[in-house]
Design a protein around this motif. Structure first.
Motif, PDB file in Angstrom:
ATOM      1  N   VAL A  38      -5.662   0.735  -3.630  1.00 62.09           N
ATOM      2  CA  VAL A  38      -5.454  -0.564  -2.981  1.00 62.09           C
ATOM      3  C   VAL A  38      -4.503  -1.428  -3.820  1.00 62.09           C
ATOM      4  O   VAL A  38      -3.569  -2.033  -3.290  1.00 62.09           O
ATOM      5  CB  VAL A  38      -6.800  -1.272  -2.736  1.00 62.09           C
ATOM      6  N   ALA A  39      -4.720  -1.460  -5.127  1.00 62.02           N
ATOM      7  CA  ALA A  39      -3.864  -2.252  -6.010  1.00 62.02           C
ATOM      8  C   ALA A  39      -2.431  -1.730  -6.014  1.00 62.02           C
ATOM      9  O   ALA A  39      -1.469  -2.520  -5.974  1.00 62.02           O
ATOM     10  CB  ALA A  39      -4.425  -2.251  -7.428  1.00 62.02           C
ATOM     11  N   SER A  40      -2.256  -0.423  -6.030  1.00 65.71           N
ATOM     12  CA  SER A  40      -0.914   0.163  -6.046  1.00 65.71           C
ATOM     13  C   SER A  40      -0.148  -0.112  -4.767  1.00 65.71           C
ATOM     14  O   SER A  40       1.052  -0.373  -4.795  1.00 65.71           O
ATOM     15  CB  SER A  40      -1.004   1.677  -6.281  1.00 65.71           C
ATOM     16  N   VAL A  41      -0.834  -0.050  -3.646  1.00 72.62           N
ATOM     17  CA  VAL A  41      -0.161  -0.341  -2.370  1.00 72.62           C
ATOM     18  C   VAL A  41       0.286  -1.800  -2.336  1.00 72.62           C
ATOM     19  O   VAL A  41       1.402  -2.105  -1.917  1.00 72.62           O
ATOM     20  CB  VAL A  41      -1.068   0.009  -1.169  1.00 72.62           C
ATOM     21  N   ASP A  45       4.304  -1.544  -2.300  1.00 80.16           N
ATOM     22  CA  ASP A  45       4.764  -1.601  -0.905  1.00 80.16           C
ATOM     23  C   ASP A  45       5.370  -0.267  -0.439  1.00 80.16           C
ATOM     24  O   ASP A  45       6.531  -0.201  -0.055  1.00 80.16           O
ATOM     25  CB  ASP A  45       5.766  -2.748  -0.725  1.00 80.16           C
ATOM     26  N   PRO A  46       4.573   0.809  -0.451  1.00 81.49           N
ATOM     27  CA  PRO A  46       5.101   2.130  -0.088  1.00 81.49           C
ATOM     28  C   PRO A  46       5.302   2.283   1.413  1.00 81.49           C
ATOM     29  O   PRO A  46       4.787   1.500   2.213  1.00 81.49           O
ATOM     30  CB  PRO A  46       4.001   3.074  -0.567  1.00 81.49           C
ATOM     31  N   ASP A  47       6.031   3.340   1.764  1.00 75.98           N
ATOM     32  CA  ASP A  47       6.191   3.720   3.167  1.00 75.98           C
ATOM     33  C   ASP A  47       5.031   4.602   3.625  1.00 75.98           C
ATOM     34  O   ASP A  47       4.668   4.596   4.799  1.00 75.98           O
ATOM     35  CB  ASP A  47       7.496   4.509   3.351  1.00 75.98           C
ATOM     36  N   VAL A  48       4.465   5.369   2.680  1.00 73.93           N
ATOM     37  CA  VAL A  48       3.442   6.356   2.989  1.00 73.93           C
ATOM     38  C   VAL A  48       2.373   6.344   1.902  1.00 73.93           C
ATOM     39  O   VAL A  48       2.682   6.179   0.724  1.00 73.93           O
ATOM     40  CB  VAL A  48       4.043   7.782   3.062  1.00 73.93           C
ATOM     41  N   VAL A  49       1.131   6.558   2.322  1.00 76.70           N
ATOM     42  CA  VAL A  49       0.020   6.772   1.395  1.00 76.70           C
ATOM     43  C   VAL A  49      -0.550   8.156   1.664  1.00 76.70           C
ATOM     44  O   VAL A  49      -0.794   8.521   2.820  1.00 76.70           O
ATOM     45  CB  VAL A  49      -1.079   5.707   1.593  1.00 76.70           C
ATOM     46  N   VAL A  50      -0.746   8.917   0.592  1.00 71.24           N
ATOM     47  CA  VAL A  50      -1.446  10.200   0.665  1.00 71.24           C
ATOM     48  C   VAL A  50      -2.749   9.998  -0.098  1.00 71.24           C
ATOM     49  O   VAL A  50      -2.715   9.666  -1.285  1.00 71.24           O
ATOM     50  CB  VAL A  50      -0.615  11.332   0.020  1.00 71.24           C
ATOM     51  N   ASP A  61     -16.946   8.499   0.429  1.00 72.49           N
ATOM     52  CA  ASP A  61     -15.829   8.244   1.359  1.00 72.49           C
ATOM     53  C   ASP A  61     -14.939   7.087   0.888  1.00 72.49           C
ATOM     54  O   ASP A  61     -14.288   6.442   1.697  1.00 72.49           O
ATOM     55  CB  ASP A  61     -16.368   7.970   2.753  1.00 72.49           C
ATOM     56  N   GLU A  62     -14.898   6.862  -0.419  1.00 71.81           N
ATOM     57  CA  GLU A  62     -14.174   5.708  -0.957  1.00 71.81           C
ATOM     58  C   GLU A  62     -12.691   5.717  -0.599  1.00 71.81           C
ATOM     59  O   GLU A  62     -12.109   4.688  -0.267  1.00 71.81           O
ATOM     60  CB  GLU A  62     -14.331   5.629  -2.484  1.00 71.81           C
ATOM     61  N   GLY A  63     -12.060   6.883  -0.661  1.00 68.38           N
ATOM     62  CA  GLY A  63     -10.639   6.967  -0.329  1.00 68.38           C
ATOM     63  C   GLY A  63     -10.364   6.630   1.123  1.00 68.38           C
ATOM     64  O   GLY A  63      -9.434   5.894   1.443  1.00 68.38           O
ATOM     65  N   LEU A  64     -11.179   7.142   1.999  1.00 66.77           N
ATOM     66  CA  LEU A  64     -11.009   6.860   3.424  1.00 66.77           C
ATOM     67  C   LEU A  64     -11.279   5.395   3.735  1.00 66.77           C
ATOM     68  O   LEU A  64     -10.545   4.776   4.504  1.00 66.77           O
ATOM     69  CB  LEU A  64     -11.920   7.768   4.256  1.00 66.77           C
ATOM     70  N   ARG A  65     -12.284   4.817   3.105  1.00 66.23           N
ATOM     71  CA  ARG A  65     -12.556   3.390   3.313  1.00 66.23           C
ATOM     72  C   ARG A  65     -11.385   2.538   2.819  1.00 66.23           C
ATOM     73  O   ARG A  65     -11.015   1.558   3.469  1.00 66.23           O
ATOM     74  CB  ARG A  65     -13.836   2.975   2.612  1.00 66.23           C
ATOM     75  N   LEU A  70      -6.501  -0.708   4.022  1.00 64.87           N
ATOM     76  CA  LEU A  70      -5.045  -0.859   3.942  1.00 64.87           C
ATOM     77  C   LEU A  70      -4.415  -0.906   5.332  1.00 64.87           C
ATOM     78  O   LEU A  70      -3.527  -1.724   5.587  1.00 64.87           O
ATOM     79  CB  LEU A  70      -4.439   0.289   3.133  1.00 64.87           C
ATOM     80  N   ARG A  71      -4.879  -0.043   6.226  1.00 67.03           N
ATOM     81  CA  ARG A  71      -4.331  -0.017   7.582  1.00 67.03           C
ATOM     82  C   ARG A  71      -4.693  -1.266   8.357  1.00 67.03           C
ATOM     83  O   ARG A  71      -3.926  -1.729   9.198  1.00 67.03           O
ATOM     84  CB  ARG A  71      -4.817   1.211   8.342  1.00 67.03           C
ATOM     85  N   ALA A  72      -5.859  -1.846   8.096  1.00 66.00           N
ATOM     86  CA  ALA A  72      -6.239  -3.094   8.767  1.00 66.00           C
ATOM     87  C   ALA A  72      -5.287  -4.220   8.375  1.00 66.00           C
ATOM     88  O   ALA A  72      -4.916  -5.044   9.208  1.00 66.00           O
ATOM     89  CB  ALA A  72      -7.681  -3.461   8.425  1.00 66.00           C
ATOM     90  N   ALA A  73      -4.893  -4.231   7.125  1.00 66.98           N
ATOM     91  CA  ALA A  73      -3.974  -5.266   6.635  1.00 66.98           C
ATOM     92  C   ALA A  73      -2.520  -4.964   6.996  1.00 66.98           C
ATOM     93  O   ALA A  73      -1.719  -5.880   7.157  1.00 66.98           O
ATOM     94  CB  ALA A  73      -4.096  -5.397   5.116  1.00 66.98           C
ATOM     95  N   ARG A  74      -2.204  -3.690   7.138  1.00 68.17           N
ATOM     96  CA  ARG A  74      -0.813  -3.275   7.387  1.00 68.17           C
ATOM     97  C   ARG A  74      -0.803  -2.095   8.362  1.00 68.17           C
ATOM     98  O   ARG A  74      -0.708  -0.940   7.964  1.00 68.17           O
ATOM     99  CB  ARG A  74      -0.177  -2.906   6.049  1.00 68.17           C
TER     100      ARG A  74
END
Length: 100
Positions: A38-41, A45-50, A61-65, A70-74
């Motif tokens: 979350v902090a890195s995004v 400001d990346p184009d893609v998150v893996v 499920d921490e990564g998925l949450r 992140l998707r809710a905000a962007r």
């Protein structure tokens, strides 16, 4: 393409970095937990998150949450979720966010 990778396995994380960079992508951050994702995004400001689904500290499920947050905000953020495990309800929620 600017990429942030979130994977708790160092070997897999570094392998993804090498693979993506070899094909011309710029990996702007490679982190090992959901909070760092979350902090890195926010910072990069990346184009893609893996992202991995299961990440520290709880390995549930921490990564998925984090990706859902992140998707809710962007909503336009492209996301690739990697895992051997997916809780169907969270995956469905992530996919529902892509529908217009």
């Amino acid at each position: 393409m600017r990429v942030v990778i979130a994977e708790d396995s160092v070997l897999l994380r570094e392998g993804l970095v090498g693979l993506l960079e070899r094909f011309g992508h710029e990996v702007v951050a490679a982190v090992g937990d959901a909070a760092a994702l979350v902090a890195s995004v926010a910072e990069q400001d990346p184009d893609v998150v893996v992202a991995d689904v299961r990440m520290p500290p709880g390995f549930s499920d921490e990564g998925l949450r984090a990706v859902l947050e992140l998707r809710a905000a962007r909503p336009s953020l492209a996301v690739l979720v990697l895992s051997q495990y997916v809780e169907q309800t969270y995956a469905a929620e992530l996919l529902d966010q892509t529908r217009c």
